[in-house]
Scaffold this active site. Sequence first.
Site, PDB file in Angstrom:
ATOM      1  CB  CYS A 253       4.674 -24.413  11.969  1.00  0.00           C
ATOM      2  SG  CYS A 253       3.453 -23.335  11.224  1.00  0.00           S
TER       3      CYS A 253
ATOM      4  CG  ASP B 139       6.455 -28.193   9.514  1.00  0.00           C
ATOM      5  OD1 ASP B 139       5.807 -28.749  10.424  1.00  0.00           O
ATOM      6  OD2 ASP B 139       5.964 -27.334   8.762  1.00  0.00           O
TER       7      ASP B 139
ATOM      8  CG  HIS C  76       1.166 -30.809  10.005  1.00  0.00           C
ATOM      9  ND1 HIS C  76       1.703 -29.635   9.529  1.00  0.00           N
ATOM     10  CD2 HIS C  76       1.881 -31.794   9.437  1.00  0.00           C
ATOM     11  CE1 HIS C  76       2.708 -29.910   8.705  1.00  0.00           C
ATOM     12  NE2 HIS C  76       2.833 -31.214   8.634  1.00  0.00           N
TER      13      HIS C  76
END
Length: 262
Positions: free
Chosen positions: A255, A72, A168
Site C-alpha cells: 500500500c 488505496d 483487505h
Amino acid sequence: MTHPSFEFTHALCRLPATSVTDGLRASDHGDPDPVAFAAEHAAYISALRGAGCVVNVLPADEAFPDSVFIEDPALVLTGTAIVLRPGAASRLGEAAALRPALLENMNDVIDLTTDGYVDGGDILCTDDRVLLGLSARTNGQGAEDLRSIVESLGYTLEVLQTPPEILHFKTESSLLDRQTVLATPALAGSGAFKGLKVLETAIGEEAAANAIRVNAHVFLSAGYPKTAEMLDGAGYSVRILNTSQAALVDGGLSCMSLRYSR
C-alpha cells in the site's frame, strides 16, 4: 514477453505525515513513531529504486493521516490510473488530493463514478485479471461500477468475498509471478485463486502475505524467517524490509506505492 503485474519502470510514493499517529487501525498496539516511520519509508523507496524503478515522491499530506498508503485511493493498469473511492470516511478526500499527481505521472486518469466504495488494498492484479475482494472497505456497488473501466483496459474483473476477519484482500495475499500468489492458509482455502498456483505463508507468519514483486525481487516484511526461506527455496530473490511502523496503522508493503510502467 512483458508482465505488467510485476515488471515496473516507475513508482509513485507519498511521504508519511506526522499525523500518521492518528491513522486508522483495527486494533491498537500503540502509535507509530513518525521519525521511525520516515526512516522505514526511506528504506522502502531506496529498495524500489534498487529494483529498477524511477520513484517519484510526493510531499506528506498532513490533512490525511493515512495518505502514505497511496495505493488505496487509486489503481493503475497499463499506465492508466483509476481514481477510486476509499471505504473509510476519513480517507474519502485522499482520492481528490492525489488526482493532480496522477495526472502528472500517469498516461491517463479515469475517475470511478460510484455511490459505492473500492479500496486499492482489495485489488490484486495478474497480467490480465483483476481480482477484487469485497471487504469492510470495498462493496458490491463499487466493484460493479469498476467493471466497465477494467474491461475497457483489457482486463477481466473477478469479484470475490474476502473472509470477514481480513481487513483487505491484499492483507493476506500478493502476486509472486504471472501464475503464482503468496497467501495465508485461510485465504488460500477460500477458493479465491482459481487457475493460480498458491504458496502459503508459514503458520504464525500470516502477515508475510502482504509482499510485493518488483521486477526481479520479492519484497517481504522483516520478522518472517520461515516464509522467507520458503520463497528463497522456490527460486525467488527475496529482499527484507522493516514495516513495523506501518503495521501499527494496518499498513504494509503493497500500500505504500503505486507501481507502474510508462
